[in-house]
Design an enzyme around this catalytic site. Sequence first.
Site, PDB file in Angstrom:
ATOM      1  N   SER A   1       5.988   2.669  -6.894  1.00 17.52           N
ATOM      2  CA  SER A   1       7.167   2.932  -7.739  1.00 17.52           C
ATOM      3  C   SER A   1       8.454   2.723  -6.953  1.00 17.52           C
ATOM      4  CB  SER A   1       7.125   4.372  -8.261  1.00 17.52           C
ATOM      5  OG  SER A   1       6.080   4.517  -9.185  1.00 17.52           O
TER       6      SER A   1
ATOM      7  N   GLY B   1       8.594  -8.711 -17.836  1.00 17.18           N
ATOM      8  CA  GLY B   1       7.183  -8.340 -17.740  1.00 17.18           C
ATOM      9  C   GLY B   1       6.857  -7.122 -18.587  1.00 17.18           C
TER      10      GLY B   1
ATOM     11  N   GLU C   1       3.396  -2.443 -13.837  1.00 13.20           N
ATOM     12  CA  GLU C   1       4.758  -2.924 -14.134  1.00 13.20           C
ATOM     13  C   GLU C   1       5.711  -1.750 -14.396  1.00 13.20           C
ATOM     14  OE1 GLU C   1       5.227  -6.601 -16.105  1.00 13.20           O
ATOM     15  OE2 GLU C   1       3.190  -7.244 -15.670  1.00 13.20           O
TER      16      GLU C   1
ATOM     17  N   PRO D   1       0.805  -1.221   0.000  1.00 12.55           N
ATOM     18  CA  PRO D   1       0.000   0.000   0.000  1.00 12.55           C
ATOM     19  C   PRO D   1       0.847   1.285   0.000  1.00 12.55           C
ATOM     20  CG  PRO D   1      -0.959  -1.607   1.493  1.00 12.55           C
ATOM     21  CD  PRO D   1       0.325  -2.209   0.988  1.00 12.55           C
TER      22      PRO D   1
ATOM     23  N   SER E   1       4.920   5.182 -16.709  1.00 11.79           N
ATOM     24  CA  SER E   1       5.714   5.792 -17.796  1.00 11.79           C
ATOM     25  C   SER E   1       6.866   6.604 -17.211  1.00 11.79           C
ATOM     26  CB  SER E   1       4.823   6.693 -18.658  1.00 11.79           C
ATOM     27  OG  SER E   1       3.964   5.901 -19.447  1.00 11.79           O
TER      28      SER E   1
HETATM   29  N1  CAA Z   1      17.947  -5.990 -13.389  1.00 12.12           N
HETATM   30  C1  CAA Z   1      18.883  -6.390 -12.486  1.00 12.12           C
HETATM   31  N2  CAA Z   1      19.246  -5.630 -11.432  1.00 12.12           N
HETATM   32  C2  CAA Z   1      18.636  -4.430 -11.304  1.00 12.12           C
HETATM   33  C3  CAA Z   1      17.678  -3.957 -12.202  1.00 12.12           C
HETATM   34  C4  CAA Z   1      17.340  -4.786 -13.295  1.00 12.12           C
HETATM   35  N3  CAA Z   1      16.423  -4.413 -14.200  1.00 12.12           N
HETATM   36  N4  CAA Z   1      17.272  -2.735 -11.812  1.00 12.12           N
HETATM   37  C5  CAA Z   1      17.974  -2.432 -10.708  1.00 12.12           C
HETATM   38  N5  CAA Z   1      18.785  -3.464 -10.386  1.00 12.12           N
HETATM   39  C6  CAA Z   1      19.732  -3.539  -9.278  1.00 12.12           C
HETATM   40  C7  CAA Z   1      20.755  -2.415  -9.370  1.00 12.12           C
HETATM   41  O1  CAA Z   1      21.863  -2.776 -10.179  1.00 12.12           O
HETATM   42  C8  CAA Z   1      21.131  -2.227  -7.926  1.00 12.12           C
HETATM   43  O2  CAA Z   1      22.066  -3.224  -7.530  1.00 12.12           O
HETATM   44  P1  CAA Z   1      23.506  -2.837  -6.895  1.00 12.12           P
HETATM   45  O3  CAA Z   1      23.157  -2.053  -5.651  1.00 12.12           O
HETATM   46  O4  CAA Z   1      24.152  -4.143  -6.617  1.00 12.12           O
HETATM   47  O5  CAA Z   1      24.198  -1.998  -7.925  1.00 12.12           O
HETATM   48  C9  CAA Z   1      19.851  -2.523  -7.173  1.00 12.12           C
HETATM   49  O6  CAA Z   1      19.042  -3.324  -8.048  1.00 12.12           O
HETATM   50  C10 CAA Z   1      19.082  -1.274  -6.791  1.00 12.12           C
HETATM   51  O7  CAA Z   1      18.822  -0.558  -7.994  1.00 12.12           O
HETATM   52  P2  CAA Z   1      18.459   0.986  -8.012  1.00 12.12           P
HETATM   53  O8  CAA Z   1      19.445   1.731  -7.167  1.00 12.12           O
HETATM   54  O9  CAA Z   1      18.289   1.399  -9.433  1.00 12.12           O
HETATM   55  O10 CAA Z   1      17.064   0.979  -7.219  1.00 12.12           O
HETATM   56  P3  CAA Z   1      16.000   2.142  -6.999  1.00 12.12           P
HETATM   57  O11 CAA Z   1      15.457   2.039  -5.633  1.00 12.12           O
HETATM   58  O12 CAA Z   1      16.543   3.452  -7.469  1.00 12.12           O
HETATM   59  O13 CAA Z   1      14.776   1.666  -7.931  1.00 12.12           O
HETATM   60  C11 CAA Z   1      13.473   1.506  -9.910  1.00 12.12           C
HETATM   61  C12 CAA Z   1      14.876   1.457  -9.251  1.00 12.12           C
HETATM   62  C13 CAA Z   1      13.751   1.288 -11.389  1.00 12.12           C
HETATM   63  C14 CAA Z   1      12.789   2.824  -9.709  1.00 12.12           C
HETATM   64  C15 CAA Z   1      12.613   0.354  -9.348  1.00 12.12           C
HETATM   65  O14 CAA Z   1      12.268   0.577  -7.977  1.00 12.12           O
HETATM   66  C16 CAA Z   1      11.342   0.146 -10.126  1.00 12.12           C
HETATM   67  O15 CAA Z   1      11.365  -0.469 -11.194  1.00 12.12           O
HETATM   68  N6  CAA Z   1      10.179   0.627  -9.623  1.00 12.12           N
HETATM   69  C17 CAA Z   1       8.894   0.330 -10.218  1.00 12.12           C
HETATM   70  C18 CAA Z   1       8.308  -0.924  -9.616  1.00 12.12           C
HETATM   71  C19 CAA Z   1       7.275  -1.548 -10.498  1.00 12.12           C
HETATM   72  O16 CAA Z   1       7.411  -1.638 -11.712  1.00 12.12           O
HETATM   73  N7  CAA Z   1       6.214  -2.073  -9.871  1.00 12.12           N
HETATM   74  C20 CAA Z   1       5.187  -2.784 -10.564  1.00 12.12           C
HETATM   75  C21 CAA Z   1       4.859  -4.047  -9.799  1.00 12.12           C
HETATM   76  S1  CAA Z   1       4.076  -5.361 -10.668  1.00 12.12           S
HETATM   77  C22 CAA Z   1       2.520  -4.823 -11.050  1.00 12.12           C
HETATM   78  O17 CAA Z   1       2.408  -3.803 -11.643  1.00 12.12           O
HETATM   79  C23 CAA Z   1       1.302  -5.592 -10.682  1.00 12.12           C
HETATM   80  C24 CAA Z   1       1.004  -6.753 -11.492  1.00 12.12           C
HETATM   81  O18 CAA Z   1       0.622  -7.780 -10.941  1.00 12.12           O
HETATM   82  C25 CAA Z   1       1.078  -6.710 -12.979  1.00 12.12           C
END
Ligand code: CAA
Length: 363
Positions: free
Chosen positions: A111, A221, A346, A107, A349
Amino acid sequence: MAIAPIAAEFDESGEFPHATIKKMGEMGFMGIEIPEEYGGAGMDSLAYVLALEEICKADASHGVIMSVNNSLYCHGIMKFGSEELKRKFVTPIATGQAVGAYSLTEPQSGSDAGTMRSRATRDGDSYVLNGRKSWVTSGPVADYFVVFMVTDPEKKQKGISAFLVPGNTPGLTRGKKEPKLGIRASATSELIFENCRVPAENLLGQEGEGFKIAMTILDAGRIGIATQALGIAEAAYEAARQYAIEREAFGQPIGAFQGTGFKIADMKTRIEASRLLIYNAAMAKERSKTDGGRYSLEASMAKLFASETAMYVTHQAIQIHGGMGYSKECPVERYFRDARICQIYEGTSEIQRLVIARSVLNA
Ligand code: CAA
């Protein structure tokens, strides 16, 4: 048993289309890239997006259920799971006997997924799960879940772990079904974990690897959601193109007016550009199976562009249909409502832009 003729009815009732989903499973749609030995169709990433695109043209709700089973559920277990986990948790979904789901969001953390609070605590040979998850696609109906929880709060993102949880595990209950604007036949709910105990072998990957696993799975995804957006856009475009040919005003087909023709031209061009970005991402995903490389950039570009395109195309399709486009007697209003979620789930934008910017700036 066809999907297109029942799409409007299930959109209206909001019921989960159990019979057609089961049939799709039996036909191999729920495990397209899964090797045959685990019950899948044994095909590649391009075959997956081609099949998903066709399903989404008929109905985006069926499409997202298919996308979650293939990408958010099976893909992650195949990549990070042991042989035993693959056999136990992938086969029932890939063969269409069961439905899978993915549960990351809470909740207070959407993001900013790394700030989740749900806790998994090791206790002997098991983990005890507590917390509340939200916006779980297929939450009310799924038989199995991939769930992300904090195992070590001090380590922040590196203290998150992934677990496989059967839906009938005591201590797991499902919240109310969310009433949604679009993709209404796909069921969405909260999950509530109260001292829910799972065997330690249900840990996916290693303790602390959960955030990376969640992000890796989301890369796959996001190609699925981009494809969903493409399918919706194509359906709306085709309806608008037909209408522009058939409907006459001021003595000529409305497509002959530049105001309509240029809309159709922009719709077609953006759809074809989306398609190429999606195929590019699917091929990057295919390459990653051998070189292990990431394809976050390609997946996020495809999702961003295709979901914005679906919104543009469905908006213009209603405009071209005029009053008819606003009526429930015509499917374009459903396409418009279904397109909207592609810009949100997922990763919004805005999150896709963040991933793309960080990737090209090495930030
Ligand atoms: N693949 C592998 N590793 C990854 C990665 C990827 N795509 N993205 C980040 N990482 C790793 C990074 O390399 C980092 O590792 P290290 O510390 O070892 O270098 C670690 O993960 C942390 O990465 P960030 O510092 O980039 O993390 P952040 O907190 O800044 O977040 C973000 C990055 C891209 C904003 C991420 O939080 C994100 O994608 N947020 C959106 C979440 C989302 O899409 N939610 C949807 C859920 S599913 C849904 O919608 C419901 C459903 O059922 C369909």
